[in-house]
Motif scaffolding. Structure first.
Motif, mmCIF file in Angstrom:
data_model
loop_
_atom_site.group_PDB
_atom_site.id
_atom_site.type_symbol
_atom_site.label_atom_id
_atom_site.label_comp_id
_atom_site.label_asym_id
_atom_site.label_seq_id
_atom_site.Cartn_x
_atom_site.Cartn_y
_atom_site.Cartn_z
ATOM 1 N N VAL A 112 0.828 -1.209 0.000
ATOM 2 C CA VAL A 112 0.000 0.000 0.000
ATOM 3 C C VAL A 112 0.864 1.261 0.000
ATOM 4 C CG1 VAL A 112 -1.505 1.397 1.492
ATOM 5 C CG2 VAL A 112 -2.140 -0.942 0.896
ATOM 6 N N THR A 116 0.346 3.848 -2.896
ATOM 7 C CA THR A 116 -0.227 5.177 -2.636
ATOM 8 C C THR A 116 0.810 6.289 -2.647
ATOM 9 O OG1 THR A 116 0.020 4.871 -0.247
ATOM 10 C CG2 THR A 116 -2.083 4.227 -1.225
ATOM 11 N N LYS A 117 2.043 5.978 -2.220
ATOM 12 C CA LYS A 117 3.035 7.036 -2.048
ATOM 13 C C LYS A 117 4.266 6.849 -2.933
ATOM 14 C CE LYS A 117 2.695 9.818 0.650
ATOM 15 N NZ LYS A 117 2.049 11.152 0.494
ATOM 16 N N CYS A 126 -0.353 3.626 -7.920
ATOM 17 C CA CYS A 126 -1.761 3.906 -8.270
ATOM 18 C C CYS A 126 -1.873 4.931 -9.392
ATOM 19 C CB CYS A 126 -2.559 4.351 -7.039
ATOM 20 S SG CYS A 126 -2.150 6.002 -6.427
ATOM 21 N N LYS A 127 -0.772 5.647 -9.653
ATOM 22 C CA LYS A 127 -0.804 6.654 -10.718
ATOM 23 C C LYS A 127 -0.311 6.078 -12.049
ATOM 24 C CE LYS A 127 -1.820 9.972 -7.695
ATOM 25 N NZ LYS A 127 -3.212 10.393 -7.539
ATOM 26 N N ILE A 285 2.621 7.343 10.698
ATOM 27 C CA ILE A 285 1.260 7.846 10.483
ATOM 28 C C ILE A 285 0.237 6.742 10.723
ATOM 29 C CG2 ILE A 285 -0.324 8.914 8.805
ATOM 30 C CD1 ILE A 285 2.044 10.693 9.383
ATOM 31 N N GLU A 286 0.537 5.527 10.263
ATOM 32 C CA GLU A 286 -0.498 4.498 10.218
ATOM 33 C C GLU A 286 -0.487 3.517 11.390
ATOM 34 O OE1 GLU A 286 1.204 2.667 6.461
ATOM 35 O OE2 GLU A 286 0.234 0.926 7.304
ATOM 36 N N VAL A 288 1.786 4.011 14.366
ATOM 37 C CA VAL A 288 2.133 4.826 15.526
ATOM 38 C C VAL A 288 2.904 4.035 16.573
ATOM 39 C CG1 VAL A 288 1.296 6.448 17.265
ATOM 40 C CG2 VAL A 288 0.132 6.273 15.070
ATOM 41 N N LEU B 104 -6.487 4.210 15.713
ATOM 42 C CA LEU B 104 -5.927 5.103 14.694
ATOM 43 C C LEU B 104 -5.494 4.293 13.474
ATOM 44 C CD1 LEU B 104 -5.293 8.267 14.739
ATOM 45 C CD2 LEU B 104 -2.915 7.517 14.753
ATOM 46 N N HIS B 108 -6.808 4.729 9.728
ATOM 47 C CA HIS B 108 -5.891 4.801 8.586
ATOM 48 C C HIS B 108 -6.316 3.809 7.510
ATOM 49 C CE1 HIS B 108 -2.414 3.340 6.296
ATOM 50 N NE2 HIS B 108 -2.082 4.604 6.252
ATOM 51 N N ASP B 109 -6.577 2.587 7.922
ATOM 52 C CA ASP B 109 -6.897 1.552 6.946
ATOM 53 C C ASP B 109 -8.226 1.823 6.246
ATOM 54 O OD1 ASP B 109 -4.526 0.467 7.705
ATOM 55 O OD2 ASP B 109 -5.340 -1.379 8.546
ATOM 56 N N VAL B 112 -7.448 4.383 3.715
ATOM 57 C CA VAL B 112 -6.714 3.744 2.610
ATOM 58 C C VAL B 112 -7.667 2.935 1.730
ATOM 59 C CG1 VAL B 112 -5.113 1.844 2.105
ATOM 60 C CG2 VAL B 112 -4.385 3.753 3.545
ATOM 61 N N TYR B 115 -9.328 5.396 -0.382
ATOM 62 C CA TYR B 115 -8.356 6.023 -1.284
ATOM 63 C C TYR B 115 -7.977 5.079 -2.421
ATOM 64 C CZ TYR B 115 -4.111 8.576 -2.671
ATOM 65 O OH TYR B 115 -3.144 9.262 -3.374
ATOM 66 N N CYS B 126 -7.929 8.039 -4.884
ATOM 67 C CA CYS B 126 -6.624 8.269 -5.525
ATOM 68 C C CYS B 126 -6.774 8.581 -7.012
ATOM 69 C CB CYS B 126 -5.681 7.088 -5.311
ATOM 70 S SG CYS B 126 -6.100 5.593 -6.213
ATOM 71 N N ARG B 142 -3.037 13.703 14.760
ATOM 72 C CA ARG B 142 -2.815 12.415 14.076
ATOM 73 C C ARG B 142 -3.933 12.099 13.074
ATOM 74 N NH1 ARG B 142 1.716 9.984 15.953
ATOM 75 N NH2 ARG B 142 2.291 10.189 18.140
ATOM 76 N N ALA B 145 -2.947 14.126 10.061
ATOM 77 C CA ALA B 145 -1.754 13.555 9.412
ATOM 78 C C ALA B 145 -2.119 12.427 8.450
ATOM 79 C CB ALA B 145 -0.776 13.050 10.472
ATOM 80 N N GLU B 148 -3.634 14.081 5.326
ATOM 81 C CA GLU B 148 -2.554 14.836 4.677
ATOM 82 C C GLU B 148 -1.619 13.886 3.925
ATOM 83 O OE1 GLU B 148 -0.280 17.435 7.255
ATOM 84 O OE2 GLU B 148 1.194 17.827 5.687
ATOM 85 N N ARG B 149 -1.331 12.738 4.544
ATOM 86 C CA ARG B 149 -0.422 11.776 3.906
ATOM 87 C C ARG B 149 -0.913 11.367 2.517
ATOM 88 N NH1 ARG B 149 3.642 8.134 4.276
ATOM 89 N NH2 ARG B 149 3.256 6.107 3.342
ATOM 90 N N TYR B 150 -2.225 11.280 2.362
ATOM 91 C CA TYR B 150 -2.763 10.813 1.085
ATOM 92 C C TYR B 150 -3.186 11.978 0.179
ATOM 93 C CZ TYR B 150 -2.007 6.417 3.205
ATOM 94 O OH TYR B 150 -1.370 5.363 3.806
#
Lengths: 428, 428
Positions: A112, A116-117, A126-127, A285-286, A288, B104, B108-109, B112, B115, B126, B142, B145, B148-150
């Motif tokens: 992932v 995603t990144k 994904c792009k 981030i995900e 922690v 958290l 996140h998941d 995702v 996304y 995405c 958090r 964050a 923002e990450r995505y």
């Protein structure tokens, strides 16, 4: 060489079928309910780790080298847990993160992150119009399911006795920049049970990918899961990479799921320092903060690599008779018939079986009718598509020896029945 | 009304500054090292759950209604763990998944999943040019964050005493289909500590989003974290949704991180049946099988909602003096100066403080110099950008009472110093 059924006259074939169908009726009458589907440890095995549960109680010091196991923080995992994981894999603890109980979940999250990144500043998958993964097959269905979920094209790669067909891997990886990864279970591969040869590992370490964000997903799930004192030896991929002068090429994963308790073990990932820095940033981030009380229990129970190996010998004592029973039953039942082959692993969780072309789906379906659940035919191939429909994954660990014995009798019968019926219909 | 410093003559201001700088030197000389930054329970609190560690040992029955806690499977979590989670949230256990130790991580998941795969058959985020999230601010760093990450645009929304500014939320959500979600901590909000009014919850349940894949991310982190017997009452959002005739609109999250052990609790998510079916399908690939021995320990320790509330009273006994100390110290030190306001929550983990416009960064920096770590100024706003630079999150739970007392003295001093210096420089 023709199979025994191919060599029979029509009358002989009818007689053989009649006899097998008689046995089939008897099995049906028993109303069996047996499971030989998934690579789950048996209760005998999980019971081996029960003493671990006595090592943490209300009087325990819940710190590890000054780090709290009972509060937030310590994102890379407890120091001693990272050391234990590093010992199991033969890597530098500085490059290890211990997090969660599932290495498959870590693999998912690493995919992932790339999807995603992007990896190392490259375009997120994904792009991209097309992303491909190489899937040595037969292989592990849950690996293939992760990449399939994200629309990544899973490409089967021939699996050999010493690992994937490296000519094919090298050629594809060097020539196609849309190939971003390969799924590997390098020791006691799922399901064939073979271990990659030193030569194969070195060729992996020397890959020259067209894609800078190509990575080997090295799922060392069975790193310490030997059935015999003399287990297979897997060359350390990070040593081989260093030797080859390579750098960011491998994510390696493992867990104690089949050492202590499935779903309650500790899972870990290691990679190059740069790749780990990227994963740590994602995990910040995900994830922690990882579950650490369980980590503490693990390090107190397993202690170090020697402790792990001593513990795994106990697992081997439980598993060896099961694996040997599979070999004996298949040999006795099918050894001289020329209709099937199977692997004989020295560790891991599976035996890979190949019946006549076009038989696997029929065998698994018949087994289900007869009360024995097997891994779905085709599951060991991307998209469930075994092109020759031969492969069946046998998972002998979970049933008791008696259940396994009964299940294997049914299996031998089902293989014969399907083979005879196929031969018969080919003549009509 | 002008602040005390605004009312002073230049000479008075110089005298006040001199006196404060004298105190500053004394504090500096102490070389303090105190932490008032993050919402971590203190050791006094985590110790409250130590008896849980005595409930599982090698003699324990590791099954829950026939489900194994010590092996793979049971993807939704143990039945009794799901029931406990459902009781905490007042929802149907059938719609609850208990998985992992971090809510958290679940949030996140879920982001995702939206996304990468999309919600309810809609285009994955995405693949869209722009995706926006509403972020009631001050809020939880958090949360911000994750989006923002995505690359999701975080839009601050005014936070009021009874919840987010719902006029703004309704208008934006109804008019802009690129707005896909909103981050909410509806009870004892992070950091203001306020609880959304019934009216606000009902307006959330009645939202008419332009985007069919808009979801409210309802992080009920402090559902049971009352400081007093008479805690704030949060209307059940799923009841309100039913009332409003709505359907797939909310993901609700919570965990026992601040009930038992941070990072070793049990985390859970609930949503509509359709949304949960989608999450289960995602989790079947990515999570496979949750950690269940810890779940078993939790249900044996906490038992049910009553057990949770009884346990949380013990936490309240530890936390109440800390929160009351914050109020007393701030009131004594700053109450009459007209330079600051702060919240007075009845639960949760934070007090939200607002100093003079343009002061927060300076206060936090000065505190760091004086040896007290605070949450970074701006952290409570998307992109760390508090437009008025006023907000500071005070986290009083982790330090001891003595440490907190010392830290608050320094805080009061720092706020005064910054305010005086700002007033002085505005005159020059």
């Amino acid at each position: 060489m023709p199979s025994i059924y191919e060599s029979m006259s029509n009358a002989e074939l009818e007689a053989a079928l009649k006899q097998l169908e008689q046995q089939e009726s008897e099995v049906r009458a028993k109303g069996l309910k047996l499971d030989m589907a998934r690579g789950k440890p048996s209760k005998q095995q999980t019971d081996l780790s029960l003493p671990m549960l006595d090592l943490i109680d209300s009087t325990t010091d819940l710190t590890d080298e000054g780090m709290p196991a009972d509060n937030y923080g310590v994102p890379n995992g407890l120091p001693s847990a990272r050391r234990l994981a590093a010992q199991i894999l033969g890597v530098d603890p500085a490059n290890v993160v211990v997090s969660g109980s599932s290495s498959l979940n870590l693999m998912h999250d690493v995919v992932v992150n790339a999807y995603t990144k992007g990896i190392g500043g490259n375009v997120p998958w994904c792009k991209l119009d097309e992303v491909k993964f190489l899937c040595p097959s037969p292989g592990y269905d849950r690996h293939f399911a992760i990449t399939e979920r994200y629309g990544i094209t899973n490409i089967p790669i021939q699996m050999r006795d010493d690992g994937p067909n490296m000519d094919e891997v090298e050629r594809l990886v060097a020539s196609d920049a849309s190939i971003k990864g390969i799924w590997c279970v390098p020791k006691y591969a799922n399901p064939t049970g073979i271990t990659y040869s030193d030569e194969v590992v070195k060729r992996f370490a020397s890959l020259k990918p067209a894609a800078p964000d190509f990575r080997i997903f090295w799922d060392n799930a069975y790193a310490v899961h030997d059935l015999y004192d003399q287990g297979d030896e897997l060359l350390n991929i990070f040593d081989a990479i260093k030797e080859a002068g390579a750098c960011d090429l491998v994510y390696e994963f493992a867990s104690t799921a089949k050492v202590t308790f499935p779903s309650s073990g500790m899972a870990f990932v290691t990679a190059s320092p740069a790749d780990m820095a990227e994963l740590r940033a994602a995990f910040a981030i995900e994830r922690v903060s990882p579950e650490k009380i369980s980590q503490l229990a693990h390090v107190r129970f397993l202690k170090n690599a020697e402790g792990v190996h001593a513990h795994m010998k106990k697992h081997a004592e439980v598993l060896r008779p099961r694996f040997e029973l599979v070999q004996r039953k298949l040999q006795e039942g099918l050894g001289d018939l020329g209709i099937a082959t199977w692997t004989n692993p020295k560790g891991g969780y599976f035996v890979s079986f190949d019946g006549p072309q076009g038989s696997a789906k029929a065998i698994v379906a018949l087994m289900a009718e007869l009360g024995v659940t097997l891994t779905g035919a085709g599951a060991t191939w991307p998209y469930g598509n075994d092109p020759r429909d031969t492969n069946i994954r046998i998972a002998p660990t979970f049933p008791s020896l008696d259940e396994l014995d009964a299940a294997l009798d049914v299996f031998v019968l089902a293989v014969k029945l399907v083979a005879v019926r196929m031969e018969r219909s080919s003549r009509s």
